[in-house]
Structures are given as structure tokens and as C-alpha cells.
Design a protein around this motif. Structure first.
Motif, mmCIF file in Angstrom:
data_model
loop_
_atom_site.group_PDB
_atom_site.id
_atom_site.type_symbol
_atom_site.label_atom_id
_atom_site.label_comp_id
_atom_site.label_asym_id
_atom_site.label_seq_id
_atom_site.Cartn_x
_atom_site.Cartn_y
_atom_site.Cartn_z
ATOM 1 N N ALA A 48 1.040 -1.011 0.024
ATOM 2 C CA ALA A 48 -0.010 0.028 0.004
ATOM 3 C C ALA A 48 0.836 1.212 -0.055
ATOM 4 N N ARG A 49 0.439 2.334 -0.692
ATOM 5 C CA ARG A 49 1.033 3.638 -0.789
ATOM 6 C C ARG A 49 0.036 4.483 0.180
ATOM 7 N N ALA A 50 0.652 5.190 1.079
ATOM 8 C CA ALA A 50 -0.226 6.272 1.957
ATOM 9 C C ALA A 50 0.300 7.520 1.795
ATOM 10 N N LYS A 51 -0.506 8.533 1.883
ATOM 11 C CA LYS A 51 0.149 9.748 1.679
ATOM 12 C C LYS A 51 -0.764 10.665 2.390
ATOM 13 N N TRP A 52 -0.350 11.879 3.226
ATOM 14 C CA TRP A 52 -1.263 12.812 3.659
ATOM 15 C C TRP A 52 -1.540 13.883 2.624
ATOM 16 N N LYS A 53 -2.897 14.273 2.473
ATOM 17 C CA LYS A 53 -3.239 15.438 1.592
ATOM 18 C C LYS A 53 -3.967 16.465 2.543
ATOM 19 N N ASP A 110 -5.748 17.366 5.308
ATOM 20 C CA ASP A 110 -6.542 16.795 6.630
ATOM 21 C C ASP A 110 -6.933 15.507 6.348
ATOM 22 N N ARG A 111 -6.361 14.737 5.315
ATOM 23 C CA ARG A 111 -7.043 13.444 4.695
ATOM 24 C C ARG A 111 -5.693 12.593 4.648
ATOM 25 N N LEU A 112 -5.863 11.293 4.619
ATOM 26 C CA LEU A 112 -4.950 10.050 4.432
ATOM 27 C C LEU A 112 -5.405 9.405 3.172
ATOM 28 N N THR A 113 -4.829 9.293 2.158
ATOM 29 C CA THR A 113 -4.849 8.457 0.874
ATOM 30 C C THR A 113 -4.064 7.296 1.088
ATOM 31 N N VAL A 114 -4.823 6.224 0.771
ATOM 32 C CA VAL A 114 -4.038 4.920 0.619
ATOM 33 C C VAL A 114 -4.389 3.993 -0.589
ATOM 34 N N SER A 115 -3.502 3.827 -1.202
ATOM 35 C CA SER A 115 -3.758 2.843 -2.702
ATOM 36 C C SER A 115 -3.209 1.725 -2.506
ATOM 37 N N TYR A 116 -3.812 0.771 -3.250
ATOM 38 C CA TYR A 116 -2.983 -0.554 -3.251
ATOM 39 C C TYR A 116 -3.990 -1.521 -4.406
ATOM 40 N N THR A 117 -3.493 -2.513 -4.429
ATOM 41 C CA THR A 117 -4.120 -3.497 -5.698
ATOM 42 C C THR A 117 -4.416 -4.892 -4.842
ATOM 43 N N LEU A 118 -5.451 -5.314 -4.785
ATOM 44 C CA LEU A 118 -6.067 -6.405 -4.675
ATOM 45 C C LEU A 118 -6.071 -7.530 -5.927
ATOM 46 N N THR A 119 -5.608 -8.549 -5.327
ATOM 47 C CA THR A 119 -5.629 -9.638 -6.528
ATOM 48 C C THR A 119 -6.686 -10.882 -6.185
ATOM 49 N N LEU A 120 -7.794 -11.130 -6.735
ATOM 50 C CA LEU A 120 -8.467 -12.192 -6.543
ATOM 51 C C LEU A 120 -8.366 -13.215 -7.287
ATOM 52 N N GLU A 121 -8.910 -14.492 -6.750
ATOM 53 C CA GLU A 121 -8.667 -15.732 -7.690
ATOM 54 C C GLU A 121 -9.812 -16.446 -8.017
ATOM 55 N N PRO A 122 -10.988 -15.935 -8.210
ATOM 56 C CA PRO A 122 -12.256 -16.770 -8.351
ATOM 57 C C PRO A 122 -12.197 -17.730 -9.439
ATOM 58 N N GLN A 123 -12.707 -18.921 -9.057
ATOM 59 C CA GLN A 123 -12.483 -20.058 -10.086
ATOM 60 C C GLN A 123 -11.449 -20.334 -10.678
ATOM 61 N N TRP A 125 -9.146 8.344 4.070
ATOM 62 C CA TRP A 125 -9.602 8.646 5.692
ATOM 63 C C TRP A 125 -9.738 10.118 5.593
ATOM 64 N N LYS A 126 -10.652 10.273 6.477
ATOM 65 C CA LYS A 126 -10.980 11.799 6.651
ATOM 66 C C LYS A 126 -11.768 11.838 8.320
ATOM 67 N N VAL A 127 -11.682 12.752 9.013
ATOM 68 C CA VAL A 127 -12.413 13.277 10.143
ATOM 69 C C VAL A 127 -13.360 14.428 9.783
ATOM 70 N N THR A 128 -14.940 13.920 9.891
ATOM 71 C CA THR A 128 -15.794 14.957 9.333
ATOM 72 C C THR A 128 -15.827 16.061 10.130
ATOM 73 N N PRO A 129 -16.596 17.237 9.656
ATOM 74 C CA PRO A 129 -16.582 18.280 10.683
ATOM 75 C C PRO A 129 -17.779 17.830 11.912
ATOM 76 N N ASP A 130 -18.285 16.925 11.803
ATOM 77 C CA ASP A 130 -19.200 16.229 12.881
ATOM 78 C C ASP A 130 -18.422 15.483 13.847
ATOM 79 N N GLY A 131 -17.064 15.102 13.506
ATOM 80 C CA GLY A 131 -16.228 14.553 14.393
ATOM 81 C C GLY A 131 -16.237 12.822 14.194
ATOM 82 N N GLU A 132 -16.649 12.605 13.194
ATOM 83 C CA GLU A 132 -16.780 11.160 12.859
ATOM 84 C C GLU A 132 -15.573 10.568 11.842
ATOM 85 N N LEU A 133 -15.137 9.413 11.916
ATOM 86 C CA LEU A 133 -14.074 9.213 10.950
ATOM 87 C C LEU A 133 -14.994 8.620 9.982
#
Length: 191
Positions: free
Chosen positions: A128-133, A135-148, A160-168
Motif C-alpha cells: 500500500a502507498r499512503a500519503k497525507w493530503k 487533513d486526509r489520508l489517502t491509501v492506494s493498493y491493488t487486490l488480486t482475487l482468484e475466483p475459480q 480517510w478523513k475526520v468529518t466536521p461532525d467529528g466522525e471518522l
């Protein structure tokens, strides 16, 4: 090394916790450099939330299942909580899963230098690559799924951000070969 689950159990070479209904969590830890962050010449540990909005992330957060888009594992909603702490520029996370009267915790550090670092996943660790922008944290990655027996990739960007209402709020924007999807989770600060 990853091995496919067989039956209701998962086998991995790293430590794991298996819940009822076969939910398997691989426990791993990515260590981050512990150098203190410097913002405007002052250590982030001495700054207030007004000076450094990232400090609003610190604390314990429990998911609000009624207001979040459901994440399911084998048909069960995943109840979970985060304990977040800042370590300089990096964000340490301990995620606790609750299922069938049991709980399991997984911990890692988002190293926020924008470079690839290993973090745990439900099936296997991922880069994963994480970077603050601001007041937000941005995390990017690739998932590899193997169905069938066929692999395909899902590119994911978490915001990720904390809203003005104080929620994550954690927003998951996923791009798959055939479509895109957005999912949102709301977490409420716990005492």
C-alpha cells in the motif's frame, strides 16, 4: 507464503486467527521509521488539532453499521473498531474484528511517504502507498482475487478523513475490470 483456504479454515505461513464461518485474518506488522514529524519547525507531538488536523485521527473508533455500506465476509457483516495513533508523520492502526462473540486484532502502520509498504489483508498482505493530503489520508493498493482459478486485480483508493461532525469516514473507491464501486464506512469516536 499464501495458500488457498480449504474448508472452513485458512492456512498461512504467518500467524492467523480463524473466526466462526471461516473468516480468517492474517496478522502481520509493517514497521515504520519513528522519526518525529516537523511542521513549521515544531514537533507534531506538541501541536494542537488546530495546528495539525491529523491529530483528530487519534483515538478509538467503532463502526456505525447502520450508517455504513456493508462489508461482508461469507455473508456476515463485519463489526470492527480502529485504535489510531500518530507516530510522527505515520499513522499506527490497530483494527479489532468482532464476530460470534469473539474478537481478533490486526495492527500495522501506514507509512505516509507515498512509497509501497506492506500492510495486512484478509487473505494476504498487500503493498500500500499512503500519503497525507492536508487533513486526509489517502491509501492506494491493488487486490488480486482468484475466483475459480482466474486472477483479476481490483485497484483500491481509500480516503480517510475526520468529518466536521467529528466522525471518522473511510471511503473505498474500487476499480475492477468490468466496473467501479464506492463504499463508505462511518466510525464513531469511543470514550
Amino acid at each position: 507464503m499464501y495458500e488457498r483456504p480449504d474448508g472452513p479454515h485458512c492456512r498461512y505461513s504467518s500467524p492467523r486467527i480463524v473466526f466462526a464461518a471461516g473468516l480468517c485474518v492474517v496478522v502481520s506488522l509493517a514497521l515504520a521509521p519513528a522519526a518525529p514529524a516537523r511542521i513549521g519547525g515544531a514537533s507534531s507531538a506538541a501541536l494542537t488539532e488546530e495546528d495539525d488536523p491529523r491529530s483528530a485521527f487519534e483515538g478509538t473508533w467503532r463502526i456505525d453499521l447502520e450508517r455504513s455500506d456493508p462489508m461482508t465476509q461469507q455473508g456476515l457483516e463485519v463489526d470492527n473498531a480502529y485504535r489510531l495513533t500518530l507516530d510522527g508523520e505515520n499513522l499506527q492502526a490497530v483494527r479489532t474484528f468482532y464476530s460470534g462473540g469473539r474478537e481478533a486484532a490486526v495492527d500495522w502502520t501506514f507509512v505516509t511517504d507515498g512509497k509501497a509498504h506492506e500492510i495486512p489483508g484478509l487473505r494476504r498482505p498487500r503493498q500500500a502507498r499512503a500519503k497525507w493530503k492536508k487533513d486526509r489520508l489517502t491509501v492506494s493498493y491493488t487486490l488480486t482475487l482468484e475466483p475459480q482459478g482466474r486472477d483479476f486485480d481490483i485497484d483500491v483508493v481509500e480516503t480517510w478523513k475526520v468529518t466536521p461532525d467529528g466522525e471518522l469516514e473511510i471511503r473505498y473507491d474500487s476499480r475492477m475490470p468490468s466496473r467501479s464501486q464506492t463504499r463508505r464506512e462511518i466510525y464513531v469516536r469511543q470514550p
